[in-house]
Design a protein around this motif. Structure first.
Motif, PDB file in Angstrom:
ATOM      1  N   VAL A 291     -13.470   9.619  -0.128  1.00 48.62           N
ATOM      2  CA  VAL A 291     -14.392   9.032  -1.109  1.00 48.62           C
ATOM      3  C   VAL A 291     -14.973  10.134  -2.002  1.00 48.62           C
ATOM      4  O   VAL A 291     -15.021   9.998  -3.238  1.00 48.62           O
ATOM      5  N   CYS A 294     -12.371  11.302  -4.492  1.00 43.48           N
ATOM      6  CA  CYS A 294     -12.185  10.333  -5.577  1.00 43.48           C
ATOM      7  C   CYS A 294     -13.327  10.449  -6.600  1.00 43.48           C
ATOM      8  O   CYS A 294     -13.092  10.397  -7.815  1.00 43.48           O
ATOM      9  N   SER A 320      -6.251   5.856   9.820  1.00 44.94           N
ATOM     10  CA  SER A 320      -7.390   5.229   9.177  1.00 44.94           C
ATOM     11  C   SER A 320      -8.690   5.951   9.501  1.00 44.94           C
ATOM     12  O   SER A 320      -8.828   6.575  10.547  1.00 44.94           O
ATOM     13  N   LYS A 324     -10.042   1.929   7.714  1.00 44.55           N
ATOM     14  CA  LYS A 324      -9.282   1.790   6.469  1.00 44.55           C
ATOM     15  C   LYS A 324      -8.451   3.032   6.230  1.00 44.55           C
ATOM     16  O   LYS A 324      -8.901   4.131   6.493  1.00 44.55           O
ATOM     17  N   ALA A 328      -6.229   2.784   1.096  1.00 44.58           N
ATOM     18  CA  ALA A 328      -7.031   1.578   0.894  1.00 44.58           C
ATOM     19  C   ALA A 328      -8.392   1.962   0.305  1.00 44.58           C
ATOM     20  O   ALA A 328      -8.893   1.295  -0.609  1.00 44.58           O
ATOM     21  N   LEU A 329      -8.960   3.056   0.792  1.00 44.26           N
ATOM     22  CA  LEU A 329     -10.237   3.526   0.231  1.00 44.26           C
ATOM     23  C   LEU A 329     -10.087   3.873  -1.244  1.00 44.26           C
ATOM     24  O   LEU A 329     -10.926   3.525  -2.075  1.00 44.26           O
ATOM     25  N   SER A 331      -7.947   2.709  -3.323  1.00 45.69           N
ATOM     26  CA  SER A 331      -7.761   1.481  -4.078  1.00 45.69           C
ATOM     27  C   SER A 331      -9.117   0.827  -4.373  1.00 45.69           C
ATOM     28  O   SER A 331      -9.374   0.376  -5.490  1.00 45.69           O
ATOM     29  N   GLU A 332      -9.988   0.819  -3.367  1.00 49.50           N
ATOM     30  CA  GLU A 332     -11.319   0.223  -3.578  1.00 49.50           C
ATOM     31  C   GLU A 332     -12.114   0.951  -4.646  1.00 49.50           C
ATOM     32  O   GLU A 332     -12.948   0.371  -5.328  1.00 49.50           O
ATOM     33  N   LEU A 333     -11.841   2.247  -4.776  1.00 55.70           N
ATOM     34  CA  LEU A 333     -12.571   3.024  -5.783  1.00 55.70           C
ATOM     35  C   LEU A 333     -11.894   2.960  -7.151  1.00 55.70           C
ATOM     36  O   LEU A 333     -12.239   3.702  -8.059  1.00 55.70           O
ATOM     37  N   GLY A 334     -10.884   2.129  -7.275  1.00 58.33           N
ATOM     38  CA  GLY A 334     -10.295   1.913  -8.594  1.00 58.33           C
ATOM     39  C   GLY A 334      -8.917   2.527  -8.774  1.00 58.33           C
ATOM     40  O   GLY A 334      -8.264   2.296  -9.794  1.00 58.33           O
ATOM     41  N   LYS A 336      -5.787   1.907  -8.077  1.00 60.30           N
ATOM     42  CA  LYS A 336      -4.971   0.822  -7.518  1.00 60.30           C
ATOM     43  C   LYS A 336      -3.475   1.068  -7.654  1.00 60.30           C
ATOM     44  O   LYS A 336      -2.686   0.555  -6.880  1.00 60.30           O
TER      45      LYS A 336
END
Ligand SMILES: Nc1ncnc2c1ncn2[C@@H]1O[C@H](COP(=O)(O)OP(=O)(O)OP(=O)(O)O)[C@@H](O)[C@H]1O
Ligand SMILES: [Mg+2]
Length: 429
Positions: A291, A294, A320, A324, A328-329, A331-334, A336
């Motif tokens: 995170v 990112c 994970s 996650k 996947a993390l 992707s959640e932050l944009g 994708k």
């Protein structure tokens, strides 16, 4: 090499027996009376084709026993099936065949003989029953012990023969066997080698030269056993590859190349027009997490209109953190758009791809990096092979993350597809 040796008229053979051009080494391989034949020859140079014909030509040969058995082997069963199965069925004349066992990958003939397609991921299948002969394809990628432990003993009862075919892969067990055969000290063994350029059209060889570094080209197309001690990224030269460039091209997406080490975590940011790669920035953080990484990318390039594409270590897709995966993390932050394979390529394939984009056989560099990519530069200059030269030396915890991360992207998008050419496609990208 065609019908003569089979003692049947050419017209009686299926059309799959196309005529081959005369080639002195192939002819020697086909005719010479040696029990064991070691055949390191270039990519797409006819090794497997001759081996398939040899297996089928063996089927009508009478023996003292009623059930001569032959094997067509590759490192894995999937590989063996893909390489041999369709062609063996197409080469064997219909009149010879008694039954085809699709699930066992076995053909039995009315002569009593059998040919089996086997993968050495389960070498036990080779044991326990005697064999009259067979072929080990992609031998350099088989386990070193397979021959002495599993196969050689099973050839003893019937004085069976064996061909070892494939391109070289460094100074490993294949090279030892090739040296033994070439030395001429053992009359049972023969050695046969030739280059791809003897068989392939010149434009295909030229295309490979444009894509491969000189060392990889020698290995794959000239069947040379190349040592790989010393620097991993030997094709790197700071004066060529380090370039102070203008920065991100607003029209191209930013490729984020990830390796998920924690301390340090190093990501490379690159752009490509499909031919050349420019590595423009590097994000390095200590004792961090995905995170935070990112957020740092977004802080620097969050406004980039053409977006991002994520590449990286496939192993991280399965791991994970807090339930996650790292991807996947992201992707959640944009982030994708992701292009992460199901499995990582072999280390050597990844390294070959990086060296090849650094410098092809014609001396052209297709990768540059900005001077601020310091971890990447240091990797390129200092990372070495571990003892045995099959793995990268990872003892320095600060190194290899930058070059690994970038390598996943390069191998995914720029590797010459050498290993599994599909018959109906051109074999290079
Ligand atoms: N002497 C020859 N004359 C004409 N065509 C040939 C000759 N030798 C090989 N070929 C053709 O070259 C192609 C490649 O052959 P094959 O698949 O056996 O190569 P290979 O050396 O096993 O390659 P790889 O290393 O990719 O496994 C085949 O279509 C084969 O028929
Ligand atoms: Mg082959």
């Amino acid at each position: 090499m065609n019908s003569m040796r089979l003692a049947v008229p050419r017209t009686a053979l299926p059309p799959r027996w196309s005529a081959l051009r005369y080639h002195p080494q192939q002819t020697r391989l086909w005719t010479e009376d040696k029990r064991f034949k070691v055949v390191p020859a270039g990519r797409r140079s006819g090794k497997t084709e001759l081996a398939k014909r040899k297996l089928v030509a063996s089927l009508p040969v009478r023996k003292k026993w009623g059930d001569p058995r032959y094997f067509a082997a590759a490192p894995t069963r999937d590989q063996a099936k893909r390489i041999f199965w369709k062609d063996l069925k197409a080469l064997a004349p219909g009149r010879w065949i008694r039954r085809i066992y699709e699930s066992d990958l076995c053909i039995t003939t009315r002569f009593g003989s059998e040919v089996w397609v086997v993968g050495l991921d389960k070498p036990q299948r080779m044991e326990g029953t005697p064999w009259d002969g067979g072929v080990l394809d992609e031998y350099a990628n088989m386990k070193p012990g397979a021959w002495t432990e599993n196969i050689r003993p099973a050839l003893a009862d019937r004085a069976g023969w064996c061909w070892f075919i494939g391109v070289p892969e460094g100074l490993n067990h294949y090279r030892d066997l090739a040296d033994y055969a070439r030395s001429g000290t053992d009359g049972d063994w023969g050695f046969y080698t030739w280059r791809s350029s003897d068989i392939l059209p010149p434009e295909e060889v030229e295309a490979a030269k444009r894509l491969l570094d000189p060392r990889t080209f020698r290995q794959e197309f000239e069947a040379s056993f190349e040592g790989s001690s010393g620097r991993v990224y030997y094709a790197y030269r700071g004066e060529v590859h380090q370039v102070l460039s203008a920065g991100m091209d607003a029209k191209l997406p930013v490729v984020i190349c990830c390796d998920f080490n924690v301390d340090p975590c190093v990501w490379e940011l690159a752009q490509t027009d499909g031919r050349e790669v420019r590595v423009l920035d590097e994000v390095v953080m200590r004792d961090t997490n995905t995170v935070e990484m990112c957020k740092e990318v977004l802080r620097r390039y969050g406004g980039h209109k053409a977006g991002f594409i994520v590449y990286g270590d496939a192993a991280a897709a399965a791991r994970s953190t807090a339930g996650k995966s790292d991807y996947a993390l992201m992707s959640e932050l944009g982030f994708k758009r992701q292009s992460v394979g199901r499995a990582n390529p072999a280390v050597k394939d990844r390294v070959n791809a990086v060296n090849s984009i650094l410098c092809n056989t014609n001396g052209e560099a297709r990768l540059t990096h900005h001077p601020r990519c310091r971890y990447l530069k240091r990797d390129f200059e200092t990372v070495t092979w571990a003892e045995g030269a099959s793995e990268i030396d990872k003892r320095d915890g600060d190194r290899t993350h930058a070059s690994d991360a970038l390598g996943y992207f390069i191998a995914a998008e720029f590797a010459l597809r050498l290993k599994r050419p599909s018959p109906d496609r051109k074999f290079y990208k």
